[in-house]
Design an enzyme around this catalytic site. Structure first.
Site, PDB file in Angstrom:
ATOM      1  CD1 TRP A   1       2.523   3.682   5.597  1.00 13.43           C
ATOM      2  CD2 TRP A   1       3.998   5.126   6.455  1.00 13.43           C
ATOM      3  NE1 TRP A   1       1.945   4.276   6.693  1.00 13.43           N
ATOM      4  CE2 TRP A   1       2.827   5.161   7.236  1.00 13.43           C
ATOM      5  CE3 TRP A   1       5.054   5.964   6.799  1.00 13.43           C
ATOM      6  CZ2 TRP A   1       2.692   6.007   8.351  1.00 13.43           C
ATOM      7  CZ3 TRP A   1       4.928   6.801   7.909  1.00 13.43           C
ATOM      8  CH2 TRP A   1       3.751   6.809   8.664  1.00 13.43           C
TER       9      TRP A   1
ATOM     10  CG  ASP B   1       8.377   0.037   5.519  1.00 15.70           C
ATOM     11  OD1 ASP B   1       8.186  -0.731   6.478  1.00 15.70           O
ATOM     12  OD2 ASP B   1       7.915   1.201   5.479  1.00 15.70           O
TER      13      ASP B   1
ATOM     14  CE  LYS C   1       3.005   0.000  11.533  1.00 20.91           C
ATOM     15  NZ  LYS C   1       2.095   0.998  11.944  1.00 20.91           N
TER      16      LYS C   1
END
Ligand code: PMP
Length: 360
Positions: free
Chosen positions: A102, A172, A196
């Site tokens: 990511w 992030d 999530k």
């Protein structure tokens, strides 16, 4: 109905109480004669709920008035572009820590828009470790330093964060937000997808220090411009209403379960059950540096890929979903987000031990 044991990485398990509440209020929101998802985002019904959602979000993370908080669409992925567009100043450089899928995607996008320095690249250790936060220093003239607090695919998580001084730190936190208290003041920006720990996919939360906007690039198109979103509290265009409504209910659930301290306790308890099972076995193996193991996404390996495939097949028969590792890295992964009941983690550990007994 017996619910599956859900170890998917995102979209992922939601608190069942929240699903029940959504069902209860879906057709007729609190006797108002329409659903929240039918109401205008310019009307009182939505706005009241939205304000409560943002207030609770701030309260639970202890976010001061120096920060804006709002939601956008476009997924966390859109932020990979918006961040450099807004903050990577021409003639300057942005520092990225490449710690796995990511952060690498974010860095690759930034590189298309300006000059990027890879402060750290975990490639040499197959993204199994992180730099010691105490040693992290941004380069001179850096626009910002970027990291991903929890690599969802690689299963590594920062336990502490670097002090970047006057250089803005951007993180992030898609896959570990609300799993623990976070030092918001150390960051100029924190963002993440909600799918999530916070709710159904659709919304991306933005926590941004107001002073960061003073360093923003100019001449941006409307949606790409954080200043515009900040001025409109995320309501410049139609927000992902359903997702935000569910996030509000999940935040209430988090509050009722001890807030971020309560979530941290849960995360330690649950992740220890699985890591202990791995560490007490010569059959299972964790590929991640023990100092940076994720409490949300537990990656593990078996002696060979045939056994890993068998593990996934047999776990499905036990009602356990989502244990296959990401297709890019293989292996196995159990995502054990906030909403996953402790019993489902205990069940997984028992299944692992039984699988080892039969196949080890
Ligand atoms: N960052 C992290 C840490 C993620 O786990 C993900 C998605 N799994 C993303 C970014 C991308 O999110 P989205 O799919 O919402 O764009």
């Amino acid at each position: 109905m017996e619910r599956k044991k859900n170890y998917f990485a995102g979209p992922s398990v939601m608190p069942v109480e929240v699903l029940e509440k959504l069902k209860e209020d879906m057709v007729d929101f609190k006797g108002q004669g329409l659903s929240m998802i039918e109401a205008s985002h310019r009307g009182g019904m939505f706005e009241e709920m939205y304000d409560q959602c943002l207030a609770l979000f701030r309260e639970l993370l202890g976010i001061s008035d120096e920060y804006d908080v709002y939601f956008l669409g476009g997924g966390a992925t859109l932020q990979f572009t918006m961040i450099p567009m807004n903050f990577l100043r021409p003639g300057s450089v942005a520092d990225y820590i490449r710690s796995g899928t990511w952060s690498n995607k974010a860095a690759d996008d930034a590189e298309k828009l300006g000059k990027v320095n890879y402060y750290y690249d975990g490639k040499a250790n197959n993204y199994s470790s992180l730099p010691d936060p105490k040693t992290v220093k941004p380069s001179e003239n850096s626009s910002y330093l970027y990291l991903c607090s929890n690599e969802t695919i690689g299963g590594i998580e920062w336990q502490d964060f670097p002090d970047t001084g006057s250089v803005p730190l951007i993180g992030d936190m898609s896959s570990d937000i609300f799993s623990r208290p976070i030092p918001v003041d150390s960051f100029s920006m924190i963002y993440g997808g909600v799918q999530k720990n916070l709710g159904p996919a659709g919304a991306t939360f933005i926590i941004m220090k107001k002073s960061l906007l003073e360093k923003q690039n100019s001449n941006l198109t409307a949606y790409m411009d954080y200043k515009l979103h900040s001025k409109n509290k995320g309501l410049y265009n139609t927000p992902p209403v359903f997702s935000i409504w569910a996030v509000k209910l999940v935040l209430e659930w988090i509050k009722a379960n001890g807030g971020t301290e309560g979530m941290l306790k849960r995360a330690i308890e649950k992740s220890s059950i699985i890591y202990d099972t791995i560490d007490n076995s010569s059959f299972f193996r964790s590929p991640v540096d023990a100092a940076y193991r994720s409490r949300m996404n537990i990656v593990f390996r078996l002696p060979n890929e045939e056994l890993e495939a068998k593990f996934v097949e047999e776990s499905k028969k036990e009602g356990m979903l989502g244990l296959k590792g990401h297709r890019s890295v293989g292996g196995l992964r159990a995502s054990i987000y906030n909403a996953l009941p402790v019993e489902d983690v205990v069940a997984l550990a028992q299944f692992m031990k039984e699988f080892e007994r039969k196949n080890g």
